[in-house]
Design a protein around this motif. Sequence first.
Motif, mmCIF file in Angstrom:
data_model
loop_
_atom_site.group_PDB
_atom_site.id
_atom_site.type_symbol
_atom_site.label_atom_id
_atom_site.label_comp_id
_atom_site.label_asym_id
_atom_site.label_seq_id
_atom_site.Cartn_x
_atom_site.Cartn_y
_atom_site.Cartn_z
ATOM 1 N N UNK A 20 0.802 -1.279 -0.050
ATOM 2 C CA UNK A 20 -0.041 0.078 -0.208
ATOM 3 C C UNK A 20 0.806 1.226 -0.061
ATOM 4 N N UNK A 21 0.189 2.488 0.062
ATOM 5 C CA UNK A 21 0.785 3.844 0.252
ATOM 6 C C UNK A 21 0.373 4.248 1.549
ATOM 7 N N UNK A 22 1.434 5.387 2.041
ATOM 8 C CA UNK A 22 0.906 5.976 3.319
ATOM 9 C C UNK A 22 0.015 7.328 2.676
ATOM 10 N N UNK A 23 -0.918 7.685 3.518
ATOM 11 C CA UNK A 23 -1.661 8.924 3.186
ATOM 12 C C UNK A 23 -1.898 9.798 4.278
ATOM 13 N N UNK A 24 -1.603 11.112 4.009
ATOM 14 C CA UNK A 24 -2.060 11.865 5.202
ATOM 15 C C UNK A 24 -3.013 12.144 5.750
ATOM 16 N N UNK A 25 -3.283 12.602 6.796
ATOM 17 C CA UNK A 25 -4.763 12.703 7.431
ATOM 18 C C UNK A 25 -5.346 14.113 7.181
ATOM 19 N N UNK A 26 -4.585 14.934 6.485
ATOM 20 C CA UNK A 26 -4.878 16.327 6.217
ATOM 21 C C UNK A 26 -4.680 16.714 4.729
ATOM 22 N N UNK A 27 -4.080 15.635 3.939
ATOM 23 C CA UNK A 27 -4.217 16.000 2.370
ATOM 24 C C UNK A 27 -4.586 14.483 1.784
ATOM 25 N N UNK A 28 -4.681 14.850 0.387
ATOM 26 C CA UNK A 28 -4.878 13.524 -0.182
ATOM 27 C C UNK A 28 -3.672 12.761 -0.968
ATOM 28 N N UNK A 29 -2.657 13.359 -0.706
ATOM 29 C CA UNK A 29 -1.260 12.936 -1.158
ATOM 30 C C UNK A 29 -1.078 11.483 -0.847
ATOM 31 N N UNK A 30 -0.656 10.581 -1.659
ATOM 32 C CA UNK A 30 -0.028 9.202 -1.333
ATOM 33 C C UNK A 30 1.379 9.199 -1.670
ATOM 34 N N UNK A 31 2.121 8.841 -0.697
ATOM 35 C CA UNK A 31 3.569 8.505 -0.793
ATOM 36 C C UNK A 31 4.174 7.673 0.031
ATOM 37 N N UNK A 32 5.390 7.317 0.131
ATOM 38 C CA UNK A 32 5.948 6.361 0.944
ATOM 39 C C UNK A 32 5.460 4.955 0.801
ATOM 40 N N UNK A 33 5.609 4.285 -0.143
ATOM 41 C CA UNK A 33 5.011 3.071 -0.370
ATOM 42 C C UNK A 33 5.504 1.925 0.674
ATOM 43 N N UNK A 34 4.713 0.916 1.203
ATOM 44 C CA UNK A 34 5.080 0.205 2.150
ATOM 45 C C UNK A 34 4.519 -1.107 1.813
ATOM 46 N N UNK A 35 5.380 -2.446 2.421
ATOM 47 C CA UNK A 35 4.868 -3.709 2.189
ATOM 48 C C UNK A 35 4.910 -4.425 3.577
ATOM 49 N N UNK A 36 4.150 -5.221 3.842
ATOM 50 C CA UNK A 36 3.939 -5.792 5.158
ATOM 51 C C UNK A 36 3.798 -7.277 4.841
ATOM 52 N N UNK A 37 4.787 -7.942 5.307
ATOM 53 C CA UNK A 37 4.606 -9.572 5.382
ATOM 54 C C UNK A 37 4.274 -10.056 6.530
ATOM 55 N N UNK A 38 3.240 -11.032 6.588
ATOM 56 C CA UNK A 38 2.892 -11.585 7.849
ATOM 57 C C UNK A 38 3.338 -13.250 7.703
ATOM 58 N N UNK A 39 3.930 -13.742 8.671
ATOM 59 C CA UNK A 39 4.387 -15.169 8.520
ATOM 60 C C UNK A 39 3.599 -15.899 9.675
ATOM 61 N N UNK A 40 3.107 -16.861 9.345
ATOM 62 C CA UNK A 40 2.251 -17.843 10.317
ATOM 63 C C UNK A 40 2.893 -18.984 9.960
#
Length: 267
Positions: A20-40
């Motif tokens: 996904x992408x981070x999104x500011x609480x006060x602006x619509x800008x999306x930047x700083x992409x992230x990935x999260x892996x969950x291992x079970x």
Amino acid sequence: IKKVDVEQSGPVRATIRIEGMHKGTKTAREWLPFSVRLYFYTGLTSVRLVHTIVFDGDQEKDFVRGLGLQFAVPMREEPRNRTVRFAGQDGGVFSEPLQPGGGSRAQEQGEPFAGNAVFAANAVWDDFRLSQPNPDGFTIRKRTNPKSTWISSWGGGRSAGAAFVGDLGGGLALSVKDFWQSHPAAIDVTRASGREAALTAWLWSPDGPEMDMRHYDVVAHTLAASYEDVQPGMSTAYGVSRTSEVTLYPTAGKLLTRAAFAAQAKH
């Protein structure tokens, strides 16, 4: 969140990837992409979480003030039967109920504690924070509400970077790998006296300086005199990534013992 995939589904391990992408609480800008892996893993209740961000902003004006993962933990018992724990240094553990009862043995051992008329007047602590702003020292603070001051409770050198919040019915512990090495780092427990406590692992703590990706100088130096040079297109932080690892330890039906928590923090 833009995409969720099951990367691996086998008899021993399952892996889920979230992008996904981070999104500011006060602006619509999306930047700083992230990935999260969950291992079970089969036979384990713990969950391994690997979090990565990629810097895709303008290093001259985009600074990361804080970056964390927050988990909601349901709370059922009275504050006197709720406990917060933090890992300190060399196996040390800070452990305290939300409403301390004067060193009650029952509270320390995770047994039901009824209290008394005098005890009922004791303060209820709602927010706790373990902060490691540098590699040489950590602090643990607490407060009763957002309108009141923070009280210093403990401190030391290098924290193992683990925390727990829960009650007699269970809770959640987490540990951040290489906690003090990846400073500024912090772990918060907030709203602990409410219906849901918030347990936050700050992978970049707002207690520390902003994540500043600018170059160390604005003029060029010869490579013979320094380890890097200022060159057009070669002195940018665009594409630099940062990876953090967190392990989650949920418990149900009982309070996680102090010894078990200490063992998880060490692991």
